[in-house]
Design a protein around this motif. Structure first.
Motif, short mmCIF file in Angstrom:
data_model
loop_
_atom_site.label_atom_id
_atom_site.label_comp_id
_atom_site.label_asym_id
_atom_site.label_seq_id
_atom_site.Cartn_x
_atom_site.Cartn_y
_atom_site.Cartn_z
N GLY A 16 0.78 -1.24 0.00
CA GLY A 16 0.00 0.00 0.00
C GLY A 16 0.81 1.28 0.00
N GLN A 17 1.76 1.43 0.92
CA GLN A 17 2.54 2.67 0.98
C GLN A 17 3.35 2.89 -0.28
N VAL A 18 3.92 1.84 -0.82
CA VAL A 18 4.70 1.97 -2.05
C VAL A 18 3.78 2.36 -3.20
N VAL A 19 2.64 1.67 -3.31
CA VAL A 19 1.71 1.91 -4.41
C VAL A 19 1.08 3.30 -4.30
N THR A 20 0.60 3.66 -3.12
CA THR A 20 -0.15 4.91 -3.00
C THR A 20 0.71 6.14 -2.76
N ARG A 21 1.90 5.97 -2.23
CA ARG A 21 2.72 7.13 -1.88
C ARG A 21 3.99 7.24 -2.70
N TRP A 22 4.81 6.20 -2.68
CA TRP A 22 6.14 6.31 -3.29
C TRP A 22 6.12 6.33 -4.81
N ILE A 23 5.24 5.56 -5.43
CA ILE A 23 5.17 5.57 -6.89
C ILE A 23 4.84 6.97 -7.39
N GLY A 24 3.87 7.62 -6.75
CA GLY A 24 3.52 8.99 -7.13
C GLY A 24 4.62 9.97 -6.83
N GLN A 25 5.26 9.83 -5.69
CA GLN A 25 6.35 10.73 -5.29
C GLN A 25 7.48 10.71 -6.32
N VAL A 26 7.80 9.52 -6.80
CA VAL A 26 8.90 9.35 -7.75
C VAL A 26 8.43 9.59 -9.19
N GLY A 27 7.11 9.45 -9.43
CA GLY A 27 6.61 9.47 -10.80
C GLY A 27 7.02 8.19 -11.52
N ALA A 28 7.07 7.11 -10.76
CA ALA A 28 7.60 5.84 -11.26
C ALA A 28 6.75 5.25 -12.37
N LYS A 29 7.43 4.75 -13.37
CA LYS A 29 6.79 4.02 -14.47
C LYS A 29 7.03 2.52 -14.34
N GLU A 30 7.97 2.17 -13.43
CA GLU A 30 8.24 0.76 -13.21
C GLU A 30 8.77 0.54 -11.80
N VAL A 31 8.46 -0.65 -11.29
CA VAL A 31 8.98 -1.09 -10.00
C VAL A 31 9.80 -2.34 -10.28
N ILE A 32 11.05 -2.30 -9.84
CA ILE A 32 11.96 -3.43 -10.07
C ILE A 32 12.25 -4.06 -8.71
N ILE A 33 11.81 -5.29 -8.54
CA ILE A 33 12.10 -6.04 -7.32
C ILE A 33 13.31 -6.92 -7.59
N ILE A 34 14.32 -6.79 -6.74
CA ILE A 34 15.52 -7.62 -6.87
C ILE A 34 15.52 -8.59 -5.70
N ASP A 35 15.21 -9.85 -6.02
CA ASP A 35 15.05 -10.86 -4.98
C ASP A 35 15.20 -12.24 -5.60
N ASP A 36 16.18 -12.99 -5.14
CA ASP A 36 16.45 -14.31 -5.71
C ASP A 36 15.30 -15.29 -5.55
N THR A 37 14.66 -15.29 -4.40
CA THR A 37 13.55 -16.23 -4.16
C THR A 37 12.34 -15.88 -5.01
N LEU A 38 11.96 -14.61 -5.01
CA LEU A 38 10.79 -14.19 -5.78
C LEU A 38 11.01 -14.41 -7.28
N ALA A 39 12.22 -14.20 -7.76
CA ALA A 39 12.51 -14.35 -9.18
C ALA A 39 12.19 -15.77 -9.69
N LYS A 40 12.13 -16.74 -8.78
CA LYS A 40 11.84 -18.14 -9.15
C LYS A 40 10.38 -18.52 -8.92
N ASP A 41 9.56 -17.59 -8.43
CA ASP A 41 8.19 -17.91 -8.02
C ASP A 41 7.18 -17.20 -8.93
N GLU A 42 6.81 -17.87 -10.03
CA GLU A 42 5.90 -17.27 -11.01
C GLU A 42 4.56 -16.86 -10.40
N PHE A 43 4.03 -17.66 -9.50
CA PHE A 43 2.75 -17.33 -8.88
C PHE A 43 2.84 -16.01 -8.11
N MET A 44 3.86 -15.86 -7.27
CA MET A 44 4.00 -14.62 -6.50
C MET A 44 4.30 -13.42 -7.39
#
Length: 159
Positions: A16-44
């Motif tokens: 929520g905070q990232v979606v509603t506050r930080w994305i707008g603050q930055v004017g972000a067009k993309e969110v890049i998650i760097i995480d070895d475990t998540l990178a292997k989990d298609e469902f998540m």
């Protein structure tokens, strides 16, 4: 590559905070998650893609994939997220060009101390962040854009 919109450590990753506050603050067009475990989990990955607001692309990379990917991009309108201090340190060890690092929400657990609002650190993590700062990185704590940045020196008394 140039300036990065925001590099944030947040155990909840895209929430929520990232979606509603930080994305707008930055004017972000993309969110890049760097995480070895998540990178292997298609469902998540699909779950996080659904959490991203319309018009914001979600990208998930392992730490090993991240450097080449980031080096080829303009990241001024990007938010880079790490789940914890260990993955951040791994990214820095892989030469990711991270200069300004915001410590956001990190949940509690054994050996963890509340240092500011919903941010907990172990003494070892605090020492590791101090070393990064001594190496020239700008490290600060901040949960939402409306708050002022909190410096590591301001939480030294917690340990």
């Amino acid at each position: 590559m140039g300036k990065i919109g925001l590099v944030r450590v947040d155990s909840r990753l895209l929430h929520g905070q990232v979606v509603t506050r930080w994305i707008g603050q930055v004017g972000a067009k993309e969110v890049i998650i760097i995480d070895d475990t998540l990178a292997k989990d298609e469902f998540m990955i699909e779950v996080f893609e659904m959490a991203a607001p319309a018009g914001v692309k979600l990208i998930v990379k392992s730490v090993a994939e991240a450097k080449e990917f980031l080096d080829a991009k303009n990241l001024e309108k990007s938010i880079i997220l790490f789940k914890g201090i260990p993955s951040l340190l791994d990214g820095i060890a892989h030469d990711l060009p991270l200069e300004e690092i915001q410590i956001g929400g990190i949940g509690g657990g054994a050996g963890r101390v509340v240092v500011f609002k919903n941010i907990t650190l172990t003494k070892e993590e605090y020492e590791q962040l101090k070393k990064l700062e001594a190496d020239g990185k700008h490290i600060f704590l901040q949960t939402v854009p409306e708050e002022r940045e909190v410096k590591l020196t301001n939480i030294a008394n917690k340990f």
